[in-house]
Design a protein around this motif. Structure first.
Motif, PDB file in Angstrom:
ATOM      1  N   GLU A 568       0.823  -1.219   0.000  1.00  9.61           N
ATOM      2  CA  GLU A 568       0.000   0.000   0.000  1.00  9.61           C
ATOM      3  C   GLU A 568       0.854   1.266   0.000  1.00  9.61           C
ATOM      4  N   ARG A 569       2.130   1.098   0.311  1.00  6.68           N
ATOM      5  CA  ARG A 569       3.004   2.269   0.345  1.00  6.68           C
ATOM      6  C   ARG A 569       3.508   2.699  -1.036  1.00  6.68           C
ATOM      7  N   PHE A 570       3.259   1.877  -2.030  1.00  6.64           N
ATOM      8  CA  PHE A 570       3.777   2.171  -3.370  1.00  6.64           C
ATOM      9  C   PHE A 570       2.697   2.748  -4.276  1.00  6.64           C
ATOM     10  N   GLY A 571       3.108   3.559  -5.219  1.00  6.74           N
ATOM     11  CA  GLY A 571       2.195   3.980  -6.270  1.00  6.74           C
ATOM     12  C   GLY A 571       1.996   2.830  -7.247  1.00  6.74           C
ATOM     13  N   LEU A 572       0.877   2.836  -7.958  1.00  7.52           N
ATOM     14  CA  LEU A 572       0.593   1.720  -8.863  1.00  7.52           C
ATOM     15  C   LEU A 572       1.633   1.610  -9.974  1.00  7.52           C
ATOM     16  N   SER A 573       2.074   2.747 -10.489  1.00  2.96           N
ATOM     17  CA  SER A 573       3.055   2.686 -11.571  1.00  2.96           C
ATOM     18  C   SER A 573       4.362   2.086 -11.078  1.00  2.96           C
ATOM     19  N   GLN A 574       4.686   2.419  -9.847  1.00  9.75           N
ATOM     20  CA  GLN A 574       5.899   1.869  -9.264  1.00  9.75           C
ATOM     21  C   GLN A 574       5.760   0.361  -9.069  1.00  9.75           C
ATOM     22  N   LEU A 575       4.597  -0.059  -8.597  1.00  9.98           N
ATOM     23  CA  LEU A 575       4.356  -1.495  -8.447  1.00  9.98           C
ATOM     24  C   LEU A 575       4.492  -2.199  -9.790  1.00  9.98           C
ATOM     25  N   HIS A 576       4.001  -1.536 -10.819  1.00 11.86           N
ATOM     26  CA  HIS A 576       4.057  -2.157 -12.137  1.00 11.86           C
ATOM     27  C   HIS A 576       5.503  -2.306 -12.610  1.00 11.86           C
ATOM     28  N   GLN A 577       6.298  -1.282 -12.357  1.00  9.76           N
ATOM     29  CA  GLN A 577       7.717  -1.367 -12.699  1.00  9.76           C
ATOM     30  C   GLN A 577       8.376  -2.525 -11.957  1.00  9.76           C
ATOM     31  N   LEU A 578       8.052  -2.640 -10.684  1.00  9.24           N
ATOM     32  CA  LEU A 578       8.625  -3.720  -9.884  1.00  9.24           C
ATOM     33  C   LEU A 578       8.205  -5.076 -10.431  1.00  9.24           C
ATOM     34  N   ARG A 579       6.917  -5.198 -10.689  1.00 12.12           N
ATOM     35  CA  ARG A 579       6.379  -6.467 -11.167  1.00 12.12           C
ATOM     36  C   ARG A 579       7.051  -6.910 -12.459  1.00 12.12           C
ATOM     37  N   GLY A 580       7.470  -5.918 -13.255  1.00  8.09           N
ATOM     38  CA  GLY A 580       8.112  -6.230 -14.527  1.00  8.09           C
ATOM     39  C   GLY A 580       9.444  -6.966 -14.387  1.00  8.09           C
ATOM     40  N   ARG A 581       9.958  -7.063 -13.151  1.00 13.50           N
ATOM     41  CA  ARG A 581      11.220  -7.808 -12.957  1.00 13.50           C
ATOM     42  C   ARG A 581      10.994  -9.310 -13.066  1.00 13.50           C
ATOM     43  N   VAL A 582       9.760  -9.765 -12.843  1.00 16.60           N
ATOM     44  CA  VAL A 582       9.491 -11.190 -13.046  1.00 16.60           C
ATOM     45  C   VAL A 582       8.719 -11.364 -14.355  1.00 16.60           C
ATOM     46  N   GLY A 583       8.506 -12.629 -14.735  1.00 20.31           N
ATOM     47  CA  GLY A 583       7.785 -12.882 -15.973  1.00 20.31           C
ATOM     48  C   GLY A 583       8.656 -12.645 -17.189  1.00 20.31           C
ATOM     49  N   ARG A 584       9.958 -12.745 -17.019  1.00 19.62           N
ATOM     50  CA  ARG A 584      10.859 -12.500 -18.136  1.00 19.62           C
ATOM     51  C   ARG A 584      11.417 -13.795 -18.706  1.00 19.62           C
ATOM     52  N   GLY A 585      11.007 -14.916 -18.112  1.00 21.56           N
ATOM     53  CA  GLY A 585      11.484 -16.193 -18.618  1.00 21.56           C
ATOM     54  C   GLY A 585      10.339 -16.997 -19.215  1.00 21.56           C
ATOM     55  N   ALA A 586      10.546 -18.313 -19.326  1.00 22.83           N
ATOM     56  CA  ALA A 586       9.563 -19.154 -19.997  1.00 22.83           C
ATOM     57  C   ALA A 586       8.456 -19.631 -19.065  1.00 22.83           C
ATOM     58  N   THR A 587       8.692 -19.551 -17.744  1.00 23.03           N
ATOM     59  CA  THR A 587       7.695 -20.083 -16.826  1.00 23.03           C
ATOM     60  C   THR A 587       6.706 -19.024 -16.365  1.00 23.03           C
ATOM     61  N   GLU A 588       5.586 -19.522 -15.887  1.00 26.69           N
ATOM     62  CA  GLU A 588       4.583 -18.623 -15.332  1.00 26.69           C
ATOM     63  C   GLU A 588       5.138 -17.958 -14.076  1.00 26.69           C
ATOM     64  N   SER A 589       4.877 -16.658 -13.951  1.00 24.63           N
ATOM     65  CA  SER A 589       5.421 -15.937 -12.809  1.00 24.63           C
ATOM     66  C   SER A 589       4.328 -15.354 -11.938  1.00 24.63           C
ATOM     67  N   HIS A 590       4.723 -15.052 -10.698  1.00 33.48           N
ATOM     68  CA  HIS A 590       3.761 -14.540  -9.726  1.00 33.48           C
ATOM     69  C   HIS A 590       4.277 -13.300  -9.033  1.00 33.48           C
ATOM     70  N   CYS A 591       3.337 -12.408  -8.736  1.00 34.06           N
ATOM     71  CA  CYS A 591       3.662 -11.244  -7.942  1.00 34.06           C
ATOM     72  C   CYS A 591       2.642 -11.194  -6.812  1.00 34.06           C
ATOM     73  N   ILE A 592       3.138 -11.211  -5.586  1.00 29.44           N
ATOM     74  CA  ILE A 592       2.220 -11.257  -4.448  1.00 29.44           C
ATOM     75  C   ILE A 592       2.379 -10.004  -3.604  1.00 29.44           C
TER      76      ILE A 592
END
Ligand code: ADP
Ligand code: MG
Length: 697
Positions: A568-592
């Protein structure tokens, strides 16, 4: 020096003596114009104001009435309650402020009061104002109770020293004069006002101070918003003119000698968006106009390939091309992915960073000087004084997430300035991009390469943390890696937060005692940061505990899960930038996301969980958080650049302002024509200081 009549100090106005002028000054009101533009922050009309007779217990109500009597009532527990009885045309109600006996000195019998708050049962109906303002003092106020029906009540931003009713008194005495003085600042002709359906300047300011309908207020706001946007765009259009139109650009001749082989060697097809953006870039580069373009695309949308093709066009035409990244790590990453594609074509990719050993550095510098190095990737080291190019034609600047920070027109003061392409990984709404980067032409990659596995995003409460980390452990067992992100570096007194360091200690002690855990935050030296990042990249670290420093485009395909603490301390755009660090490979990725249940922000976070499109996330973010800090509203002592414009709803208005500013500048870049003299004067006297950030050079 000529100036406008409204530039005079407020003290010239009626009812403003030296003492009041100082008090106004402390609110930022120094000139007559400051007062005129000090418009209400809130308007209430029949749709929000109830007649007192209709007010019901258990609801929230806003009423307007005259104070009939006041008093302080002690309770048995020693609490003192200030009470005031309010009366309007329909009836009376008691307002009560428990624990605020000092209000007795502020509120007087006869005051016209606007009050909003819950209505309780206490010897009848009792309103507990959450917010209130004194709209008028009895003395000279002629607003009768009957005439308040259908009236609109405006609430000004006021201070202890300059209360609401004093401001209202000042406007009562001076508004007509102020409005007659603002006529000389009207730069829109009657025709233009009609075309844009905007009211005139005096009309708009008049309506904001003496509203007759909420629709009128909105129209007036749009007018003032247009002014802000137009002058902002004008500053940028002039910068663009200087950098792009005035300076002759290189006409790059396309031979396809390199572009075609790259197309053929590419292991994938370009997306439609990539192909479109490349056409835009080729067309700029092929013309004699200097390219100054912003390439915007979400993380993973394939900006690097676009950059590479553009650079190859320059190389084909006999020029050198460079890509400048914000960090060493990113420069190396770009170099690695470019080499993969370029080596088969027999083209060497050179790297120039600050870390280069002296002999390598000498060699690279001489290759740049002699022109044997055609494709170059590097950091700020590329723009040091001792770096010389033989024939530099094209510069790509990878800004990553640092939007809003103006990228100076590097290389711009050369005799033959190169074409410029700036890449931004922050998918910001078009309106925001236009406002921040109006001097650049805009290309958008709004499509992801096919076959991407979406990142699944979940929201969890702190009491579910154990399960969350259990899930992370399962991912680690499969050989994947994980990020755990915290909002703060060290523990703060004010907030009960788990800092990254604290989190790191706890995770290493218990949950991941058997795992290799790394810690990354902004307070570490850059050598240590680098070392940790390389460890994670090499798979020597399983779990990386970090603050937002990992935001910048780091690519570790094996990382499949990210936990974000105190989301809750992050802005949504910032969360989105962070989330972009996963999901860069072939497997399904998760952001919790882990967030407190009581957080109002939960609604916001739910939107985030259900949206993977970065542009949609950014629009929601802009709508929910506003644009405040981007335009200096939060900076002390600065008049915010946009007070009236709201980029989440004024996109159309912005486009109009943008187009008009560009056409004005195309015809008369120095604003020297007779018809431009008022605009020029306004720009120099009213907007220059405020828009400094946006003017280049
Ligand atoms: P960005 O810099 O925009 O975040 P990259 O340029 O790093 O994205 O691209 C992300 C990944 O997608 C890279 O591995 C790249 O090779 C791959 N990629 C780029 N374009 C396409 C495409 N059209 N189809 C499939 N994969 C692509
Ligand atoms: Mg990238």
């Amino acid at each position: 020096m000529s100036f406008f009549r409204l530039d005079k100090p407020v003290q010239f106005l009626k009812g403003v003596g030296p003492v009041r002028a100082e008090a106004l000054g402390r609110m930022g009101i120094v000139t007559a114009r400051d007062l005129l533009y000090h418009v209400p922050r809130r308007y209430d009309d029949a749709s929000t104001i109830q007649s007192i007779a209709e007010v019901e217990i258990g609801t929230d109500a806003t009423v307007v009435g005259r104070v009939r009597s006041t008093g302080v009532i002690p309770t048995r527990k020693g609490l003192r309650i200030f009470q005031a009885v309010l009366k309007d045309h329909s009836g009376m109600i008691t307002c009560a402020w428990p624990g605020q006996p000092w209000l007795e000195r502020k509120l007087q019998k006869g005051d016209l009061l606007l009050a909003t708050g819950p209505v309780k049962f206490f010897h009848g109906r009792q309103l507990r104002p959450r917010e209130f303002s004194i709209l008028g003092r009895n003395l000279d106020d002629t607003t009768g109770e009957e005439s308040e029906i259908g009236h609109i009540f405006a609430t000004y931003p006021a201070s202890e020293e300059v209360p609401q009713w004093v401001l209202r008194g000042l406007f009562k005495k001076n508004l007509d004069l102020l409005l007659s003085n603002v006529i000389e600042e009207e730069y829109l002709s009657a025709d233009e006002q009609r075309v844009y359906s905007l009211p005139s300047l005096p009309e708009s300011l008049g309506v904001l101070h003496r509203p007759t309908s909420l629709e009128g207020v909105e129209e007036a706001r749009r007018r003032l918003a247009y002014d802000e946007l137009f002058f902002l765009q004008l500053v940028q259009a002039r910068a663009r003119y200087r950098e792009t139109i005035q300076k002759q650009g290189i006409v790059f001749g396309r031979t396809d000698e390199l572009i075609r082989p790259l197309h053929e060697a590419l292991p994938f097809r370009l997306t439609t968006a990539q192909a479109r953006v490349l056409r835009e870039i080729y067309s700029d580069m092929g013309s004699s106009r200097r390219m100054n373009r912003l390439l915007q695309g979400d993380v993973g949308s394939g900006k690097t390939v676009v950059a590479l093709f553009s650079m190859l066009l320059a190389v084909e035409a006999g020029y050198q091309a460079v890509l400048m990244a914000p960090t060493e790590l990113l420069a190396e990453q770009h170099a690695r992915s470019m080499r993969k594609l370029m080596e088969p074509l027999g083209i060497e990719v050179y790297v120039l960073t600050g870390q280069l050993a002296a002999p390598d550095r000498r060699e690279t510098l001489s290759a740049l000087r002699e022109g044997t190095a055609t494709l170059v990737v590097g950091t700020q080291a590329l723009i040091q004084k001792n770096v010389e190019f033989r024939k530099l034609g094209m510069v790509v600047v990878d800004e990553q997430h640092r939007f809003g920070v103006r990228q100076r027109m590097v290389f711009g003061d050369r005799e033959n300035p190169p074409d410029i392409l700036i890449m931004s990984a922050t998918p910001i709404p078009r309106s925001l991009a236009m406002a921040l980067y109006g001097d650049l032409d805009l290309s958008v990659l709004d499509e992801m390469p096919k076959g991407r596995k979406p990142i699944r995003t979940f929201l969890r409460y702190p009491n579910e943390r154990k399960d969350v980390y259990q899930f992370v452990e399962e991912e680690l067992k499969k050989g994947h890696q994980a990020y755990v992100v915290y909002p703060l570096v060290a523990e703060s007194d004010k907030m009960d937060m788990r800092s990254a360091t604290e989190g790191y200690e706890r995770l290493t002690e218990a949950t991941f005692g058997h795992r290799r855990v790394g810690l990354l935050h902004g307070q570490l030296s850059s050598e240590i940061k680098d070392q940790v990042m390389r460890g994670f990249l090499a798979g020597e670290i399983d779990v990386l505990v970090a603050t937002t420093v990992i935001e910048v485009g780091i690519d570790v395909p094996n990382a499949s899960v990210m936990v974000i603490e105190h989301a809750e301390r992050f802005g949504l755009s910032q969360l989105h930038q962070l989330r972009g660090r996963v999901g860069r490979g072939a497997t399904e990725s998760h952001c919790i996301l882990i967030a407190d249940p009581g957080e109002v922000a939960a609604e916001r976070l739910k939107i985030f969980c259900n949206t993977s499109d970065g542009f949609a996330v950014a629009r929601a973010d802009l709508r929910l958080r506003g644009q405040g800090d981007l335009f200096g509203a939060q900076q002390h002592g600065r008049d915010p650049v946009l007070r009236f414009a709201d980029l989440s709803m004024d996109e159309e208005l912005l486009m109009e302002a943008h187009n008009r500013a560009r056409s004005v500048v195309n015809v008369d870049p120095d604003l020297q024509g007779e018809d431009m003299s008022l605009i020029k004067k306004l720009m120099d006297h009213r907007y220059a200081e405020k828009l400094k950030l946006f003017s280049v050079g």
